[in-house]
Design a protein around this motif. Structure first.
Motif, PDB file in Angstrom:
ATOM      1  N   ILE A   1       5.470  13.420  -1.988  1.00  0.00           N
ATOM      2  CA  ILE A   1       5.990  12.252  -0.725  1.00  0.00           C
ATOM      3  C   ILE A   1       5.207  11.294  -0.994  1.00  0.00           C
ATOM      4  CG2 ILE A   1       6.001  12.080   1.668  1.00  0.00           C
ATOM      5  CD1 ILE A   1       5.893  15.092   2.030  1.00  0.00           C
ATOM      6  N   GLU A   2       5.805   9.993  -0.689  1.00  0.00           N
ATOM      7  CA  GLU A   2       5.134   8.856  -0.803  1.00  0.00           C
ATOM      8  C   GLU A   2       5.293   8.200   0.515  1.00  0.00           C
ATOM      9  OE1 GLU A   2       6.222   6.543  -4.356  1.00  0.00           O
ATOM     10  OE2 GLU A   2       6.772   8.579  -5.433  1.00  0.00           O
ATOM     11  N   PHE A   3       4.177   7.893   1.071  1.00  0.00           N
ATOM     12  CA  PHE A   3       4.400   7.084   2.442  1.00  0.00           C
ATOM     13  C   PHE A   3       3.890   5.546   2.224  1.00  0.00           C
ATOM     14  CE2 PHE A   3       3.847  11.379   4.115  1.00  0.00           C
ATOM     15  CZ  PHE A   3       4.639  11.262   5.071  1.00  0.00           C
ATOM     16  N   PHE A   4       4.737   4.692   2.666  1.00  0.00           N
ATOM     17  CA  PHE A   4       4.559   3.113   2.417  1.00  0.00           C
ATOM     18  C   PHE A   4       4.246   2.809   3.916  1.00  0.00           C
ATOM     19  CE2 PHE A   4       6.674   4.269  -1.426  1.00  0.00           C
ATOM     20  CZ  PHE A   4       5.851   3.765  -2.117  1.00  0.00           C
ATOM     21  N   PRO A   5       3.068   2.717   4.416  1.00  0.00           N
ATOM     22  CA  PRO A   5       2.941   1.967   5.914  1.00  0.00           C
ATOM     23  C   PRO A   5       3.365   0.656   5.902  1.00  0.00           C
ATOM     24  CG  PRO A   5       0.785   2.435   4.861  1.00  0.00           C
ATOM     25  CD  PRO A   5       1.924   2.848   3.800  1.00  0.00           C
ATOM     26  N   GLN A   6       4.173   0.408   6.972  1.00  0.00           N
ATOM     27  CA  GLN A   6       4.749  -0.793   7.276  1.00  0.00           C
ATOM     28  C   GLN A   6       4.981  -1.047   8.675  1.00  0.00           C
ATOM     29  OE1 GLN A   6       5.371  -3.597   5.069  1.00  0.00           O
ATOM     30  NE2 GLN A   6       4.502  -2.576   3.362  1.00  0.00           N
ATOM     31  N   PRO A   7       5.156  -2.372   9.219  1.00  0.00           N
ATOM     32  CA  PRO A   7       5.437  -2.533  10.688  1.00  0.00           C
ATOM     33  C   PRO A   7       6.878  -2.718  10.596  1.00  0.00           C
ATOM     34  CG  PRO A   7       4.599  -4.885   9.309  1.00  0.00           C
ATOM     35  CD  PRO A   7       4.463  -3.545   8.412  1.00  0.00           C
ATOM     36  N   THR A   8       7.535  -1.445  10.977  1.00  0.00           N
ATOM     37  CA  THR A   8       8.821  -1.202  10.975  1.00  0.00           C
ATOM     38  C   THR A   8       9.387  -1.317  12.262  1.00  0.00           C
ATOM     39  OG1 THR A   8       8.713   1.113  11.295  1.00  0.00           O
ATOM     40  CG2 THR A   8       8.686   0.125   8.998  1.00  0.00           C
TER      41      THR A   8
ATOM     42  N   ARG B   1      20.983  22.153  -7.582  1.00  0.00           N
ATOM     43  CA  ARG B   1      20.267  21.807  -8.984  1.00  0.00           C
ATOM     44  C   ARG B   1      19.548  20.555  -8.335  1.00  0.00           C
ATOM     45  NH1 ARG B   1      23.977  21.793 -13.860  1.00  0.00           N
ATOM     46  NH2 ARG B   1      22.027  21.497 -14.888  1.00  0.00           N
ATOM     47  N   LEU B   2      20.084  19.634  -7.417  1.00  0.00           N
ATOM     48  CA  LEU B   2      19.300  18.296  -7.034  1.00  0.00           C
ATOM     49  C   LEU B   2      18.362  18.554  -6.204  1.00  0.00           C
ATOM     50  CD1 LEU B   2      22.409  15.856  -6.662  1.00  0.00           C
ATOM     51  CD2 LEU B   2      20.864  16.128  -8.681  1.00  0.00           C
ATOM     52  N   PHE B   3      18.482  19.445  -5.256  1.00  0.00           N
ATOM     53  CA  PHE B   3      17.483  19.621  -4.071  1.00  0.00           C
ATOM     54  C   PHE B   3      16.789  21.004  -4.266  1.00  0.00           C
ATOM     55  CE2 PHE B   3      21.057  16.912  -2.184  1.00  0.00           C
ATOM     56  CZ  PHE B   3      20.169  15.649  -2.020  1.00  0.00           C
ATOM     57  N   ARG B   4      15.970  20.781  -4.934  1.00  0.00           N
ATOM     58  CA  ARG B   4      14.825  21.812  -5.320  1.00  0.00           C
ATOM     59  C   ARG B   4      13.438  21.508  -4.959  1.00  0.00           C
ATOM     60  NH1 ARG B   4      17.838  25.472  -8.338  1.00  0.00           N
ATOM     61  NH2 ARG B   4      15.891  26.893  -8.531  1.00  0.00           N
ATOM     62  N   SER B   5      12.597  22.206  -4.368  1.00  0.00           N
ATOM     63  CA  SER B   5      11.158  21.860  -4.099  1.00  0.00           C
ATOM     64  C   SER B   5      10.360  21.069  -5.132  1.00  0.00           C
ATOM     65  CB  SER B   5      10.576  22.642  -3.232  1.00  0.00           C
ATOM     66  OG  SER B   5      10.383  23.679  -4.198  1.00  0.00           O
ATOM     67  N   GLY B   6      10.634  21.508  -6.435  1.00  0.00           N
ATOM     68  CA  GLY B   6       9.946  20.856  -7.486  1.00  0.00           C
ATOM     69  C   GLY B   6      10.613  19.568  -8.099  1.00  0.00           C
ATOM     70  N   ALA B   7      11.757  19.182  -7.639  1.00  0.00           N
ATOM     71  CA  ALA B   7      12.697  18.279  -8.243  1.00  0.00           C
ATOM     72  C   ALA B   7      12.763  16.999  -7.088  1.00  0.00           C
ATOM     73  CB  ALA B   7      13.824  18.856  -8.485  1.00  0.00           C
ATOM     74  N   ILE B   8      12.461  17.458  -5.858  1.00  0.00           N
ATOM     75  CA  ILE B   8      12.658  15.939  -5.100  1.00  0.00           C
ATOM     76  C   ILE B   8      11.398  15.196  -5.126  1.00  0.00           C
ATOM     77  CG2 ILE B   8      14.540  17.143  -3.912  1.00  0.00           C
ATOM     78  CD1 ILE B   8      12.325  17.467  -1.488  1.00  0.00           C
ATOM     79  N   ARG B   9      11.479  13.954  -4.719  1.00  0.00           N
ATOM     80  CA  ARG B   9      10.620  12.901  -4.419  1.00  0.00           C
ATOM     81  C   ARG B   9      10.948  12.463  -3.002  1.00  0.00           C
ATOM     82  NH1 ARG B   9      10.735   7.536  -6.988  1.00  0.00           N
ATOM     83  NH2 ARG B   9       8.756   6.419  -6.569  1.00  0.00           N
ATOM     84  N   ILE B  10      10.119  12.339  -2.146  1.00  0.00           N
ATOM     85  CA  ILE B  10      10.264  11.871  -0.625  1.00  0.00           C
ATOM     86  C   ILE B  10       9.760  10.573  -0.361  1.00  0.00           C
ATOM     87  CG2 ILE B  10      10.479  12.324   1.604  1.00  0.00           C
ATOM     88  CD1 ILE B  10      10.448  15.025   1.059  1.00  0.00           C
ATOM     89  N   VAL B  11      10.653   9.602  -0.056  1.00  0.00           N
ATOM     90  CA  VAL B  11       9.865   8.182   0.095  1.00  0.00           C
ATOM     91  C   VAL B  11      10.181   7.839   1.337  1.00  0.00           C
ATOM     92  CG1 VAL B  11      10.281   5.782  -0.626  1.00  0.00           C
ATOM     93  CG2 VAL B  11      10.546   7.628  -2.374  1.00  0.00           C
TER      94      VAL B  11
ATOM     95  N   PRO C   1       0.779  -1.352   0.087  1.00  0.00           N
ATOM     96  CA  PRO C   1      -0.011  -0.033   0.049  1.00  0.00           C
ATOM     97  C   PRO C   1       0.916   1.307   0.031  1.00  0.00           C
ATOM     98  CG  PRO C   1      -0.179  -1.090   2.208  1.00  0.00           C
ATOM     99  CD  PRO C   1       0.748  -1.919   1.269  1.00  0.00           C
ATOM    100  N   VAL C   2       0.455   2.428  -0.749  1.00  0.00           N
ATOM    101  CA  VAL C   2       1.161   3.633  -0.582  1.00  0.00           C
ATOM    102  C   VAL C   2       0.075   4.756  -0.570  1.00  0.00           C
ATOM    103  CG1 VAL C   2       0.763   3.519  -3.300  1.00  0.00           C
ATOM    104  CG2 VAL C   2       2.627   5.070  -2.145  1.00  0.00           C
ATOM    105  N   ARG C   3       0.534   5.915   0.195  1.00  0.00           N
ATOM    106  CA  ARG C   3      -0.335   6.888   0.059  1.00  0.00           C
ATOM    107  C   ARG C   3       0.385   8.067  -0.419  1.00  0.00           C
ATOM    108  NH1 ARG C   3      -2.566   7.562   6.074  1.00  0.00           N
ATOM    109  NH2 ARG C   3      -2.958   5.354   5.378  1.00  0.00           N
TER     110      ARG C   3
END
Length: 1012
Positions: A583-590, A769-779, A572-574
């Motif tokens: 941002i992609e949240f993957f709820p897991q029993p961590t 150049r790498l860390f711009r708000s529109g360029a990042i994807r947080i997992v 599952p992903v949120r």
């Protein structure tokens, strides 16, 4: 295989205590208990339960058992985990360096009473869905271990492993194949020159050619004189030829007995069922025997000593600053879990991160550029070893390195150890205990190794696993004051059992060893008469015929294709956002751990900037930030995270002949530390401060680590260099982690601090150049309850980044020159790779290529390259993601013969008969390849990558269905289509003598020859 770092044994059972109870239920078995008090908690079959304790961190239980008839010891970990594990290990205490324990490990797995096939171990790898199968030899134990998620598979493997361990055939031919034998260069020609052959012989030639191996030899010889640790348990090629078949058999008879055995099981399988199989198949056939495999404590030195050990380097190489100095002590008994914990914390305080006081003092001394191999605490001996030192020093500076170590320890003992650094070290150990990850190694077996020192050396394995009681005791001792200061003085400063170990480069070492081997062979050959030579020819031809004979595997158990699970788990992903950041949240029993990646597309960078990505990856997590220097940032990382790292990753696309270029900053932390964890990441991506002096240290450490690891990176370098000549994807991978990267780091190492200021500007530009708000994807992979608080914290992170995404047309490198290449390195063996261009994952031929790789590896290359050729490994690998296919050999004594074998492999499939049973096994193995063991931390990250690369659940299930449909005709067709072609490319990394001999034998084999 030889365990990377040896671990030893001398265990007796822990104390046991009784209860007055009628029945206890453990898993699904009934435990019968005496009604009167006794040192027992009941029985299971022929076993007495000595102890049962809860393991709250695992939500399970710990059981200690002893077999009544034989005295065999058994630890079982009851856990709600379907990846069940088994291990059996024996104290094996060699008295020389012939490699008897290591060679025996190989020969044990080469046929047994119930399974009299030539190679049941490798045969089972293709009849199983095991998540791990192997065997290890350490300095004083030998272990056979596996894990599997399939209940039927677990019992199959248990039968084979038990029979192999206790009832091996130990045939002379297996000894000759795996260990050592004489053969003429041309088997039929007694005039072609006598040679040594053997898998372990060649394996150890490669294994001992590294500086780290020289350090381990020096530690054993200098700190443990007269004990088993002074010998090379894996075998020294100089002494392996002294071993005889009869000595091997005697060693097995002495050590491989249930009374000398330690068993381990883990998981949700029925303990009663497992114990019944062990007892029925093994233990009932033995009586208790007194086996003395004990190792005494080392006799302590009255005063410190100095010792030196050489390691090979390439002739002509500048060796003025290629030495290492390690100051080593024998410290606390490894079996004492509390004292070992105290030393682990102290080691972490002293050396654990860039801000640690002893590590910082050594690097700041400028005497060397990186920590010496062997630095830290080694709990692989009966008595633990602490070491600290430097690489890349001038040989004459070894005493100065020692003085830095002693002066720093004296300052800390007198002035005090920083409480915050102790807290951070304890946090690090707590994190390791909490995290349940299968990354790198099955968690089921990590549990075994975390308790192994206590299990072997007479301590309390439960306390080592449970940790809390020792930790509470440690906190009480700290509260009384100056605990670690006293420990520094007692175990280090006032401990005369110390050695200054100098590890020194020797450009002539490899040549001297080669000539010594040839002289010995010449002396043996001179003593052979015609009948002796005829006998050697006949034996070699007989062994060759046996190796080529089709084995009868009917006695071996196997899974069927119907046993393969066909569906993949739905993850599952949120999907959410923080401003422009996704941002992609993957709820897991961590288990209370948060895993977080900040991903960005590095295709926006220029080619010159991409060359700097390996350096940027290090600088990003090893520099200062937000007004703090690198030592303060390192302390923050240690205090609030389980680790932070960064790397450039090339990710293949499932359907297109293309790839993604992802830069990933990743970290993990306990949920309670989420706020300082995200604040730390925010400072790294938004407020990084790189100092020229610190950057020069980072570069120097990178260069030193790479240069000292070249002999261990030979296979990786050969694979990446071959790929780089075939595709753009391969070229960029070589640039990021192969020979191209090595050459870039060497260029950077020649720059002075002023020249590095321009590099710092480029690194800052890369970061922005790498860390711009529109360029990042947080997992994020985390517990469900952490999603909301983390979303708020990540919104704050995104707010401080520059806006936009800096999109531009991505630049991709062209493949390197399409020419066969050899790179020379200081190793006495070769790594040979040939690669072909094939098709991507979704292509109909891709499943057949994966099955073909398994089929060729298991039925042809293993026999021809390992059994007959003496290489430690022979491989075929289908890159179903990258659209490639390669043949490879590892620690190989041959070059020309191996490339000829690759030619023969293709013809063997296209022109020969495809064995139906071997095809089924290849399909079974391929199904295991595409469904690896995962844990919650891996699942979220893997699913995040699959979503953007096209490896969807639907595509993966479709691929698995196609695997089951692969036919013999498919194998022939894809072999003709993709492998019987002229445009394959090859690359070799090998010792210069091997490369030169290959060029003389076949002048056009390589067009490019150069040092690594």
């Amino acid at each position: 295989m030889v365990a990377k770092r040896p671990i030893r044994c001398d265990l007796r059972n822990s104390s046991s205590f009784g209860v007055n109870s009628i029945f206890l239920h453990i898993l699904d078995c009934t435990i019968h208990v005496s009604k009167t008090a006794s040192p027992s908690l009941g029985t299971v079959g022929g076993y007495t339960i000595r102890r049962r304790e809860p393991l709250e961190r695992l939500e399970g239980a710990y059981l200690e058992l002893e077999h009544d008839r034989t005295g065999a010891r058994h630890i079982h970990i009851e856990a709600k985990d379907d990846n069940n594990a088994f291990a059996v290990f024996f104290p094996t205490v060699p008295k020389d360096s012939t490699g008897v324990a290591h060679i025996l490990e190989h020969v044990v797995l080469a046929g047994s009473q119930r399974y009299p096939v030539r190679d049941p171990f490798f045969s089972m790898t293709r009849r199983s869905l095991a998540t791990f199968m192997n065997a290890f030899t350490s300095a004083d134990w030998t272990m056979y271990l596996f894990s599997s998620r399939n209940a039927k598979d677990f019992m199959n493997l248990l039968d084979v492993y038990l029979d192999a361990s206790f009832f091996p055939r130990l045939s002379e031919d297996s000894f000759k194949q795996e260990g050592i034998r004489f053969e003429f260069e041309d088997l039929n020609d007694p005039t072609s020159g006598l040679r040594y052959k053997g898998v372990v012989f060649n394996e150890m030639k490669g294994a001992l050619a590294t500086p780290s191996a020289a350090v381990q030899r020096a530690v054993g010889r200098a700190l443990f004189p007269g004990l088993t640790y002074a010998h090379v348990s894996g075998g020294d090629p100089e002494y392996i030829p002294d071993l005889t078949w009869e000595q091997l058999r005697q060693f097995h008879a002495l050590h491989y007995h249930p009374s000398n055995a330690y068993f381990y099981t883990y998981g949700d399988q029925s303990l009663e069922r497992t114990l019944e199989v062990i007892e029925r198949n093994v233990l009932l056939r033995f009586q208790r025997l007194e086996v003395d495999a004990s190792i005494p404590d080392v006799k302590r030195f009255p005063r410190p000593i100095t010792a030196s050990e050489p390691y090979p380097v390439t002739p002509g190489e500048d060796v003025t600053r290629k030495s290492q100095a390690l100051v080593g002590w024998v410290t606390v008994p490894t079996g004492d879990s509390f004292r070992l914990l105290a030393m682990k914390v102290l080691s972490e305080v002293l050396l654990g991160n860039a801000g640690s006081p002893l590590r910082k003092a050594l690097i700041d001394s400028k005497l060397g550029t990186a920590m010496a191999d062997g630095s830290g605490l080694q709990d692989d001996y009966r008595e633990s070893v602490f070491g600290a030192g430097l690489k890349d020093i001038a040989s004459e500076d070894a005493e100065r390195v020692q003085q830095v170590v002693l002066d720093t320890l004296e300052r800390l003992a007198a002035g005090g150890v920083d409480k915050a650094q102790v807290d951070a070290a304890i946090h690090h150990l707590e994190f390791e205990k909490r995290e349940r990850s299968n990354a790198g190694f099955p968690y089921a077996l990590k549990i075994l190794f975390s308790s192994l020192p206590s299990y072997y050396y007479g301590g309390d394995p439960y306390t080592a696993l449970n940790f809390d009681a020792d930790l509470e005791r440690l906190e009480r001792a700290r509260a009384e004051g100056r605990f670690f200061e006293s420990l520094i003085r007692t175990e280090l400063l006032d401990n005369p059992h110390r050695a200054l170990l100098k590890i020194e480069p020797d450009p002539e070492l490899e040549e001297r060893q080669r000539l010594k081997e040839l002289d010995r062979l010449a002396a043996v050959e001179a003593g052979l008469d015609d009948s002796d030579k005829a006998r050697l020819v006949a034996e070699a031809l007989r062994l060759k015929a046996e190796q080529e004979a089709k084995p009868d595997l009917s006695s071996l158990p196997t899974l069927e294709l119907s046993d393969i699970p066909m569906e993949f788990e739905d993850i599952p992903v949120r999907d959410t956002a923080a401003g422009a950041a996704r941002i992609e949240f993957f709820p897991q029993p961590t288990n209370g751990v948060t895993y977080l990646d900040i991903r960005s597309d590095f295709s926006v960078l220029t080619p010159d900037e991409k060359d700097l990505l390996p350096l940027f990856s290090r600088a990003l997590t090893q520099s200062g930030a937000a007004g703090q220097d690198y030592a303060e940032v390192a302390s923050r990382i240690a205090a609030v995270t389980g680790g932070v790292g960064a790397a450039a990753q090339v990710q293949s696309l499932a359907a297109q002949d293309d790839y993604l270029q992802s830069f990933v900053l990743s970290g993990r932390a306990l949920d309670r530390d989420a706020k300082p964890f995200v604040e730390l990441l925010t400072d790294l991506v938004a407020r990084l401060e790189i100092d020229p002096a610190r950057l020069k240290e980072i570069i120097a450490e990178m260069a030193t680590r790479l240069e000292s690891s070249i002999s261990g990176l030979g296979f990786q370098f050969a694979i990446l260099r071959a790929h780089s000549k075939l595709t753009s994807e391969g070229a960029i991978n070589d640039q990021l982690q192969g020979i191209g990267m090595l050459h870039s780091v060497r260029r950077l190492a020649r720059l002075d601090e002023d020249e590095l200021r321009d590099i710092i500007s480029k690194l800052d530009a890369i970061r922005t150049r790498l860390f711009r708000s529109g360029a990042i994807r947080i997992v994020v992979t985390c517990e469900e309850a952490m999603i909301q608080p983390l979303q708020a914290l990540l919104a704050e992170l995104a707010e401080v980044l520059p806006a936009g995404d800096d999109r531009r047309q991505p630049e991709k490198p062209k493949p390197l020159e399409f020419a066969p290449e050899a790179r020379t390195a200081p190793v006495p063996v070769a790594f040979n790779v040939r690669i072909f261009k094939t098709v991507r994952y979704t292509h109909p031929d891709s499943p057949a290529l994966l099955v073909l790789a398994n089929y060729l590896r298991d039925t042809f290359l293993h026999r021809e390259l390992r059994e007959k050729g003496g290489a430690y490994g022979g491989y075929a690998q289908a890159g179903i993601g990258s659209g490639t296919f390669y043949f490879g050999s590892y620690r190989d004594p041959n070059i020309v013969r191996t490339y000829d074998t690759y030619d023969q492999a293709v013809k063997w499939v296209t022109d020969g008969e495809i064995d139906a049973e071997a095809l089924k096994e290849a399909i079974l193995g391929a199904c295991g390849d595409v469904d690896p063991l995962e844990s919650p931390d891996i699942k979220g990250r893997r699913e995040a990558t699959n979503r953007i690369t096209g490896f969807t659940r639907e595509e993966r299930e479709r691929f698995k269905q196609r695997l089951l449909q692969v036919s013999a005709g498919d194998l022939r067709r894809v072999a003709r289509t993709y492998l019987a072609v002229a445009d394959a490319v090859q690359a070799t990394v090998a010792g210069p003598e091997l490369v030169e001999a290959a060029r003389k034998e076949r002048p056009k084999l390589f067009e490019v020859v150069a040092p690594v």
